[in-house]
Design a protein around this motif. Structure first.
Motif, PDB file in Angstrom:
ATOM      1  N   TYR A 252       0.710  -1.346  -0.034  1.00 27.71           N
ATOM      2  CA  TYR A 252       0.018   0.006  -0.179  1.00 27.71           C
ATOM      3  C   TYR A 252       0.789   1.255  -0.041  1.00 27.71           C
ATOM      4  O   TYR A 252       0.499   2.250  -0.717  1.00 27.71           O
ATOM      5  N   LEU A 253       1.822   1.412   0.981  1.00 30.69           N
ATOM      6  CA  LEU A 253       2.765   2.372   1.105  1.00 30.69           C
ATOM      7  C   LEU A 253       3.510   2.831  -0.382  1.00 30.69           C
ATOM      8  O   LEU A 253       3.619   3.888  -0.654  1.00 30.69           O
ATOM      9  N   ARG A 254       3.977   1.871  -0.898  1.00 26.26           N
ATOM     10  CA  ARG A 254       4.887   1.557  -2.282  1.00 26.26           C
ATOM     11  C   ARG A 254       3.819   2.484  -3.425  1.00 26.26           C
ATOM     12  O   ARG A 254       4.141   3.217  -4.153  1.00 26.26           O
ATOM     13  N   GLU A 255       2.436   2.027  -3.452  1.00 27.52           N
ATOM     14  CA  GLU A 255       1.609   2.175  -4.368  1.00 27.52           C
ATOM     15  C   GLU A 255       0.843   3.816  -4.326  1.00 27.52           C
ATOM     16  O   GLU A 255       0.786   4.624  -5.026  1.00 27.52           O
ATOM     17  N   THR A 256       1.210   4.038  -3.017  1.00 32.63           N
ATOM     18  CA  THR A 256       0.467   5.393  -2.482  1.00 32.63           C
ATOM     19  C   THR A 256       1.433   6.773  -2.419  1.00 32.63           C
ATOM     20  O   THR A 256       0.960   7.519  -2.721  1.00 32.63           O
ATOM     21  N   TYR A 257       2.644   6.354  -2.207  1.00 29.11           N
ATOM     22  CA  TYR A 257       3.720   7.363  -1.910  1.00 29.11           C
ATOM     23  C   TYR A 257       4.961   7.129  -2.622  1.00 29.11           C
ATOM     24  O   TYR A 257       5.352   5.963  -2.875  1.00 29.11           O
ATOM     25  N   THR A 258       5.412   8.431  -3.122  1.00 31.64           N
ATOM     26  CA  THR A 258       7.005   8.340  -3.779  1.00 31.64           C
ATOM     27  C   THR A 258       7.662   9.346  -3.296  1.00 31.64           C
ATOM     28  O   THR A 258       6.992  10.504  -2.656  1.00 31.64           O
ATOM     29  N   GLY A 259       8.823   9.304  -3.076  1.00 28.02           N
ATOM     30  CA  GLY A 259       9.561  10.560  -2.587  1.00 28.02           C
ATOM     31  C   GLY A 259       9.493  10.723  -1.160  1.00 28.02           C
ATOM     32  O   GLY A 259       9.429   9.653  -0.327  1.00 28.02           O
ATOM     33  N   LYS A 260       9.660  11.997  -0.624  1.00 30.11           N
ATOM     34  CA  LYS A 260       9.631  12.361   0.758  1.00 30.11           C
ATOM     35  C   LYS A 260       8.127  12.314   1.185  1.00 30.11           C
ATOM     36  O   LYS A 260       7.472  12.836   0.510  1.00 30.11           O
TER      37      LYS A 260
END
Length: 276
Positions: A252-260
């Motif tokens: 979920y985190l990798r799909e939702t967020y990029t960068g900082k």
């Protein structure tokens, strides 16, 4: 009150014991946590935190110059080193060989002498029941888990005993966001070791100063560091360390967020200085 604390299944150390078997210092998971904890402790923010706590103790009338100090659960030594640099003779108890090695390296780097003892506090009590120190110091140490242990810590103190701990569950907005994603409900209000400690000190007639503070901060953290810290955060939120839950969280985190990612985190922390 003593038995209530001893038997409360939802105090911090009881939850940790159920989830990660506290004392398993030789596991790879613990080594990763120790490395992360050391880096955090000796970061600029970590040193500012330790300086703030030591300054509060000094404001209560304690001078570190020339006194003997027992640091219970010293970890990699962020307090042991700072206290030694203020002129105290420090004995640090830490059962993890990994953290003891880090502590020794920090002592060498900062050119201070710290007497390092690698054993659990309970074993130290059995071997050194005649010894005493001007100040007994314990910051966020899971060994301070019931009144019997507190009394043993107080028994080593000639003048002062400092104890700190969480007064609530840690706050972390990313974990609050993850809970419904992985199908885990919030556990609500937690028990508080600090509440038991303060009430028992009062009931037993001790003289002490205490302070409860709520600290919140926003830090920019990249996705790789978030993934690395998931195990630690699961423990703090009392979530079982199941591979499927960790994997679902990472996906979920990798799909939702990029960068900082601006991470908002904190909690309520308590500290008490007992004057003997």
């Amino acid at each position: 009150m003593e038995s209530a604390w001893e038997n409360d299944p939802n105090t911090n150390v009881k939850i940790m014991q159920r989830l990660v078997q506290v004392g398993s210092y030789n596991t790879e998971g613990f080594r990763k946590w120790a490395k992360s904890y050391d880096e955090m402790s000796f970061s600029d923010e970590g040193r500012q935190r330790s300086n703030r706590i030591l300054t509060w103790i000094e404001q209560q009338g304690v001078s570190f110059e020339g006194i003997s100090v027992l640091d219970i659960g010293a970890a990699s030594g962020v307090f042991s080193i700072s206290i030694a640099r203020k002129g105290a003779e420090v004995t640090a108890i830490e059962p993890s060989s990994d953290l003891d090695t880090m502590l020794a390296e920090h002592a060498k780097k900062h050119s201070v002498q710290v007497n390092i003892i690698q054993k659990p506090f309970e074993d130290f009590v059995e071997d050194n029941n005649k010894q005493s120190f001007d100040l007994v110091f314990s910051s966020m140490c899971p060994a301070i888990s019931n009144w019997n242990i507190v009394e043993k810590a107080l028994g080593f103190a000639k003048k002062y005993c400092y104890i700190s701990g969480m007064s609530s569950r840690k706050e972390n907005h990313l974990m609050d966001e993850l809970l419904p994603i992985i199908g885990v409900e919030s556990q609500g209000i937690d028990s508080s070791d600090m509440a038991y400690l303060l009430q028992l000190l009062f009931l037993k007639g001790y003289s002490y100063q205490s302070l409860i503070e709520r600290h919140l901060k926003i830090v920019d953290i990249d996705i790789e560091n978030v993934v690395t810290k998931l195990t630690e955060w699961f423990v703090e939120y009392r979530i079982p360390l199941e591979d499927k839950l960790l994997k679902k969280s990472e996906e979920y985190l990798r799909e939702t967020y990029t960068g900082k990612i601006p991470l908002r985190m904190g909690g309520r922390f308590g500290k008490v200085l007992v004057q003997l």
